[in-house]
Design a protein around this motif. Structure first.
Motif, PDB file in Angstrom:
ATOM      1  N   SER A 113      85.574  34.263  32.687  1.00 17.31           N
ATOM      2  CA  SER A 113      84.330  33.725  33.370  1.00 17.31           C
ATOM      3  C   SER A 113      84.811  33.744  34.840  1.00 17.31           C
ATOM      4  O   SER A 113      85.886  33.793  35.205  1.00 17.31           O
ATOM      5  CB  SER A 113      84.068  32.057  33.256  1.00 17.31           C
ATOM      6  OG  SER A 113      85.370  31.525  33.571  1.00 17.31           O
ATOM      7  N   PRO A 114      83.896  34.354  35.910  1.00 15.97           N
ATOM      8  CA  PRO A 114      83.979  34.427  37.115  1.00 15.97           C
ATOM      9  C   PRO A 114      84.766  33.019  37.708  1.00 15.97           C
ATOM     10  O   PRO A 114      85.550  33.289  38.748  1.00 15.97           O
ATOM     11  CB  PRO A 114      82.708  34.631  37.963  1.00 15.97           C
ATOM     12  CG  PRO A 114      81.752  34.900  36.743  1.00 15.97           C
ATOM     13  CD  PRO A 114      82.319  34.411  35.584  1.00 15.97           C
ATOM     14  N   GLU A 115      84.474  31.861  37.374  1.00 15.63           N
ATOM     15  CA  GLU A 115      84.935  30.944  38.088  1.00 15.63           C
ATOM     16  C   GLU A 115      86.249  29.983  37.278  1.00 15.63           C
ATOM     17  O   GLU A 115      86.652  29.239  37.657  1.00 15.63           O
ATOM     18  CB  GLU A 115      83.562  29.805  37.853  1.00 15.63           C
ATOM     19  CG  GLU A 115      83.315  28.989  36.528  1.00 15.63           C
ATOM     20  CD  GLU A 115      82.225  29.855  35.926  1.00 15.63           C
ATOM     21  OE1 GLU A 115      82.146  31.177  36.105  1.00 15.63           O
ATOM     22  OE2 GLU A 115      81.446  29.382  35.136  1.00 15.63           O
ATOM     23  N   GLY A 116      86.712  30.863  36.444  1.00 14.70           N
ATOM     24  CA  GLY A 116      87.911  30.625  35.864  1.00 14.70           C
ATOM     25  C   GLY A 116      87.785  29.166  34.967  1.00 14.70           C
ATOM     26  O   GLY A 116      88.889  28.432  35.268  1.00 14.70           O
ATOM     27  N   ARG A 117      86.648  28.876  34.312  1.00 13.81           N
ATOM     28  CA  ARG A 117      86.709  27.727  33.402  1.00 13.81           C
ATOM     29  C   ARG A 117      87.653  27.160  32.647  1.00 13.81           C
ATOM     30  O   ARG A 117      88.301  26.283  32.797  1.00 13.81           O
ATOM     31  CB  ARG A 117      85.237  27.716  32.794  1.00 13.81           C
ATOM     32  CG  ARG A 117      84.077  27.092  33.219  1.00 13.81           C
ATOM     33  CD  ARG A 117      82.932  26.968  32.174  1.00 13.81           C
ATOM     34  NE  ARG A 117      82.688  28.395  31.576  1.00 13.81           N
ATOM     35  CZ  ARG A 117      81.377  28.821  31.061  1.00 13.81           C
ATOM     36  NH1 ARG A 117      80.678  27.991  31.374  1.00 13.81           N
ATOM     37  NH2 ARG A 117      81.437  29.904  30.633  1.00 13.81           N
ATOM     38  N   GLY A 118      88.068  28.183  31.692  1.00 17.49           N
ATOM     39  CA  GLY A 118      89.096  27.773  30.907  1.00 17.49           C
ATOM     40  C   GLY A 118      90.338  27.552  31.354  1.00 17.49           C
ATOM     41  O   GLY A 118      91.109  26.529  31.078  1.00 17.49           O
TER      42      GLY A 118
ATOM     43  N   SER B  76      89.262  35.923  38.127  1.00 13.30           N
ATOM     44  CA  SER B  76      89.026  34.714  37.401  1.00 13.30           C
ATOM     45  C   SER B  76      90.174  33.797  37.390  1.00 13.30           C
ATOM     46  O   SER B  76      90.098  32.576  37.815  1.00 13.30           O
ATOM     47  CB  SER B  76      88.848  35.136  36.133  1.00 13.30           C
ATOM     48  OG  SER B  76      88.746  34.064  35.297  1.00 13.30           O
ATOM     49  N   GLU B  77      91.468  34.220  37.483  1.00 14.80           N
ATOM     50  CA  GLU B  77      92.466  33.275  37.426  1.00 14.80           C
ATOM     51  C   GLU B  77      92.857  32.780  38.910  1.00 14.80           C
ATOM     52  O   GLU B  77      93.145  31.535  39.139  1.00 14.80           O
ATOM     53  CB  GLU B  77      93.953  34.257  36.993  1.00 14.80           C
ATOM     54  CG  GLU B  77      95.035  32.941  36.893  1.00 14.80           C
ATOM     55  CD  GLU B  77      96.346  33.965  36.232  1.00 14.80           C
ATOM     56  OE1 GLU B  77      96.246  34.885  35.926  1.00 14.80           O
ATOM     57  OE2 GLU B  77      97.180  33.116  35.927  1.00 14.80           O
TER      58      GLU B  77
ATOM     59  N   LYS C 131      92.365  28.159  42.487  1.00 16.00           N
ATOM     60  CA  LYS C 131      91.669  27.510  43.906  1.00 16.00           C
ATOM     61  C   LYS C 131      91.039  26.302  43.235  1.00 16.00           C
ATOM     62  O   LYS C 131      91.078  25.351  43.947  1.00 16.00           O
ATOM     63  CB  LYS C 131      90.492  28.538  44.372  1.00 16.00           C
ATOM     64  CG  LYS C 131      90.145  28.132  46.004  1.00 16.00           C
ATOM     65  CD  LYS C 131      89.292  29.117  46.182  1.00 16.00           C
ATOM     66  CE  LYS C 131      89.484  29.820  47.614  1.00 16.00           C
ATOM     67  NZ  LYS C 131      88.721  31.151  47.823  1.00 16.00           N
ATOM     68  N   ASN C 132      90.476  26.292  42.225  1.00 18.48           N
ATOM     69  CA  ASN C 132      90.037  24.770  41.535  1.00 18.48           C
ATOM     70  C   ASN C 132      90.959  23.847  41.565  1.00 18.48           C
ATOM     71  O   ASN C 132      90.523  22.616  41.808  1.00 18.48           O
ATOM     72  CB  ASN C 132      89.195  25.130  40.016  1.00 18.48           C
ATOM     73  CG  ASN C 132      88.000  26.202  40.358  1.00 18.48           C
ATOM     74  OD1 ASN C 132      87.595  26.317  41.356  1.00 18.48           O
ATOM     75  ND2 ASN C 132      87.624  26.704  39.219  1.00 18.48           N
ATOM     76  N   VAL C 133      92.085  24.052  40.966  1.00 22.90           N
ATOM     77  CA  VAL C 133      93.120  23.268  40.727  1.00 22.90           C
ATOM     78  C   VAL C 133      93.734  22.956  41.971  1.00 22.90           C
ATOM     79  O   VAL C 133      94.304  21.526  42.055  1.00 22.90           O
ATOM     80  CB  VAL C 133      93.941  23.825  39.897  1.00 22.90           C
ATOM     81  CG1 VAL C 133      95.354  22.773  39.224  1.00 22.90           C
ATOM     82  CG2 VAL C 133      93.304  24.006  38.249  1.00 22.90           C
TER      83      VAL C 133
END
Lengths: 391, 325
Positions: A254-259, A294-295, A300-302
């Motif tokens: 996923s583009p937002e790197g959900r998993g 994605s990664e 960035k999310n984390v």
């Protein structure tokens, strides 16, 4: 409960044991070469099947390269240990190829000649290759298992070993993964058109895709009780782990790197640490357009603006599929033992979407306390492991 | 932990047929997989792209989740000995027949062993723990054990299943090599394991799961220790469902279990590596049927490959230790 890592063993295109890997990582020396026979850049292990079979005194054509490579890594990891009736000892391996390397040869030949011997089919199942490794090491009569989740398999075998120990069912367990280069996968990744015709360039703006590699790695995990019996010296802790699913697409991330976001957060939560104390991230970083973007989104999310030092070591070994998570787990242990971040080879220009710059040198400096390792596979299967320095 | 849903597609009338166990007859030879009408479970467009093993697994999963009213399981675990064999063979054929460098990737991307668990996750849009175990005849037991770990770690409901396909020539040949006179079949069975019991009566508990590889030639010490760990003796087992290489397995079990009924469940299921999942559904169905037999503790003993041993122990809460209330 603490899970101790007390042994490591590895074979890949950059070496046939742990020391050779340490030297290659330090020297920035890749194992990826142009293969004339496949007209492709590959990270091949130089030892032939015959040489490996001879080394382990296995006869004939009965053993898949999966088992042979696995045995090379597992026997290095297991060296000095022995079966012990007092300790519940298991073995969990990961593979995506299993006996397919043998079976594909038979199958393609049998198309021409239907009267061929069907014996090679008996080694097609994944479990058989794991049993060959277990039998050779004398690990019998206990949990001998195989997980197969494509390119996250190796990390999942390690995680499952930790879960077995945590549940109280095993005291120590040899965990890892093995995959040879099979024609099936050469053609498969070719059909997906994700090869870099040159050497792969993870996290580079000009990245074109991955290079296939082969190899195997194993880690020995022990609980306190086992340590007191074996007297082994712990190398570090396996402090956190998490698996989740991207639930986006069979092969694309996923583009937002959900998993990947879920698993990195999950591994940190399991270890009970916050993102700021992560010293180094060994990324999945295959060098494909999709994965690295994605990664990066997941990082960035984390980690927000404070991205820790990170790199992909795929430029050394190529993408070793089910072995990757295990080989890179060994690299994480080496990072902790050497207090060094590992280089991301072939990086020149940051991706324009992120501006992220990976580590490009074997850099000694600050203490490496907590190392995250990412592995992602087909089916959206994502796993992160957290290794921790032992004080 | 409790088994709160079960669903099987096989060569027998098992699918959405509660109470099937009571009327089951020995499987005739030859036999065929009894496909349900998949339309109620899988959109027709999706079904067309699926191999049989995927369709079976998907329909059983949807059926299970419906049975217990769980929209999203906390984990999805699949045991499969041969995985996505149909697409593996399809892609090998494409390699063999390719005239140029271009091959369609469709079969390749659906060829990994975790295609089954991955596709269930995609279909449900489920982001949770997702695992695939592939230890030949012990694949299902290992998935089930992993599911127990999930519940021990706080999950409420996990979907655990097994699926293997056999129309494929490779698998048939392989199965024949292992047991020359075997009636090779195939099937899929899925279950929901829950931390709490459901309203279904009587609740069936999954007491323990054992997976033992490379056991040598005597399964007895493993079976006895497994029972002992669960504070049971052989005479407290009411029914043993087993699969093995006759007569070795049966003889060993007869020596251990003087009292209980021994039943070779493969006369019902036929032979495939994950058929202990069929036996588990058979046992659950017996215990939850209209007129359940006076049976409390059931042991499923999988000795399909002589060196490997899988053990499953289930019971009903009102019938512990062989003394039925």
């Amino acid at each position: 409960m603490k899970i101790y890592v007390t042994g490591i063993g590895v074979v890949s295109a950059i070496g046939s044991n742990v020391d050779e890997h340490r030297y290659a990582l330090e020297a920035g020396r890749t194992g990826i070469r142009f293969s004339e026979s496949h007209n492709l850049m590959l990270g091949e292990v130089p030892q032939s099947d015959e040489a490996l079979a001879k080394r382990f005194e296995l006869s004939g054509d009965d053993h898949s390269r999966t088992a042979l490579l696995g045995l090379a890594a597992a026997s290095e990891c297991w060296a000095g240990n022995k079966p012990d009736g007092q300790l519940r000892t298991g073995l969990i391996s990961a593979t995506s190829v299993g006996g397919l390397d043998r079976m594909e040869r038979y199958y393609l030949q049998a198309k021409q000649n239907p009267s061929l011997d069907i014996h090679p089919l008996m080694i097609h199942d994944n479990g058989r290759t794991t049993e060959t490794i277990a039998r050779a090491l004398g690990i019998t009569g206990s949990y001998i298992g195989t997980v197969s989740t494509a390119c996250s398999s190796g990390a999942n075998a390690i995680m499952l070993g930790a879960r077995q120990i945590e549940s109280g069912r095993l005291d120590r367990v040899l965990v890892g993964g093995s995959d040879p280069i099979a024609l099936f996968n050469i053609k498969g990744f070719s059909s997906l058109m994700i090869y870099d015709p040159d050497i792969c360039k993870p996290f580079d703006d000009a990245r074109k895709g991955l290079n296939l590699g082969e190899g195997a790695a194993f880690l020995l995990l022990e609980n306190e009780r086992s340590l007191s019996q074996t007297g082994n010296t712990p190398l570090c802790l396996l402090a956190g782990w998490a698996n989740a699913t991207d639930a986006y697409h069979q092969t694309a991330s996923s583009p937002e790197g959900r998993g990947a976001t879920l698993t990195m957060r999950g591994a940190l939560a399991k270890a009970g640490i916050s993102p700021e104390v992560v010293s180094y991230v060994n990324a999945h970083g295959t060098g494909t357009d999709n994965n690295d973007l994605s990664e990066s989104a997941a990082l960035k999310n984390v980690f927000g603006a404070a991205i820790p030092p990170f790199s992909s070591t795929k430029g050394f070994t190529g993408h070793t599929l089910a072995a990757a998570g295990a080989i890179e787990a060994v690299f994480c242990v080496l990072s902790i033992l050497s207090d060094a971040t590992l280089p991301n080879l072939n990086f020149k220009t940051a991706m324009k979407e992120t501006g992220f710059v990976p580590e490009t040198a074997f850099r000694k400096g600050s203490q490496i306390e907590n190392v995250l390792s990412n592995s992602f596979g087909f089916g959206g299967n994502c796993t992160s492991l957290l290794f921790q320095k032992l004080h | 932990m409790y088994i709160t849903a079960a669903s099987t597609i096989s060569h027998q009338p098992t699918f959405r047929n509660k109470g099937f166990a009571a009327g089951l007859t020995v499987l005739a030879r030859p036999s065929a997989l009894l496909h349900p009408d998949y339309k109620s479970f899988i959109p027709a467009m999706n079904r067309r792209r699926m191999s049989d093993v995927l369709a079976m697994a998907m329909a059983c999963s949807v059926d299970c989740l419906e049975q217990c009213g769980v929209a999203q399981p906390d984990a999805i675990l699949v045991g499969t000995s041969m995985g996505s064999n149909f697409f593996t063979k399809t892609f090998l054929d494409k390699i063999a027949n390719a005239s140029g460098p271009m091959i369609s990737p469709t079969a390749f991307i659906l060829s990994t062993h975790n295609t089954i668990a991955g596709q269930i996750s995609l279909f449900l849009e489920n982001p949770n723990y997702n695992m695939t175990h592939t230890q030949n005849s012990l694949s299902f037991e290992q998935a089930l054990l992993d599911g127990m770990f999930c519940l021990q770690n706080g999950d409420h409901h996990v979907l655990v299943g097994a699926a293997d396909e056999s129309e494929d020539v490779l698998y048939n040949l392989n199965a024949r090599l292992k047991t020359m006179d075997a009636h090779a079949t195939c099937g899929a069975s899925f279950f929901v394991l829950s931390a709490e019991k459901s309203a279904a009566s009587p609740p069936v508990r999954l007491v323990d799961v054992g997976s033992f590889g490379l056991i040598g030639d005597d399964l007895s010490p493993y079976v006895l220790e497994f029972l002992q760990v669960n504070q049971l003796t052989p005479d407290q087992i009411d029914l043993v469902l087993y699969a093995g290489t006759k007569p070795a397995t049966e003889n060993a079990l007869r020596r251990m279990f003087a009292g209980p009924v021994l039943l070779d469940y493969q006369v019902f299921s036929g032979v495939y590596y994950t058929n202990p999942a069929f036996a588990l559904h058979y046992a659950v169905d017996l215990l939850t049927g209209e007129r359940p037999p006076p049976v409390g503790n059931i042991l499923i003993c999988n000795n399909l490959i002589p060196e490997n041993l899988g053990l499953l122990l289930i019971d009903t809460e009102n019938a512990r230790h062989g003394t039925l209330d």
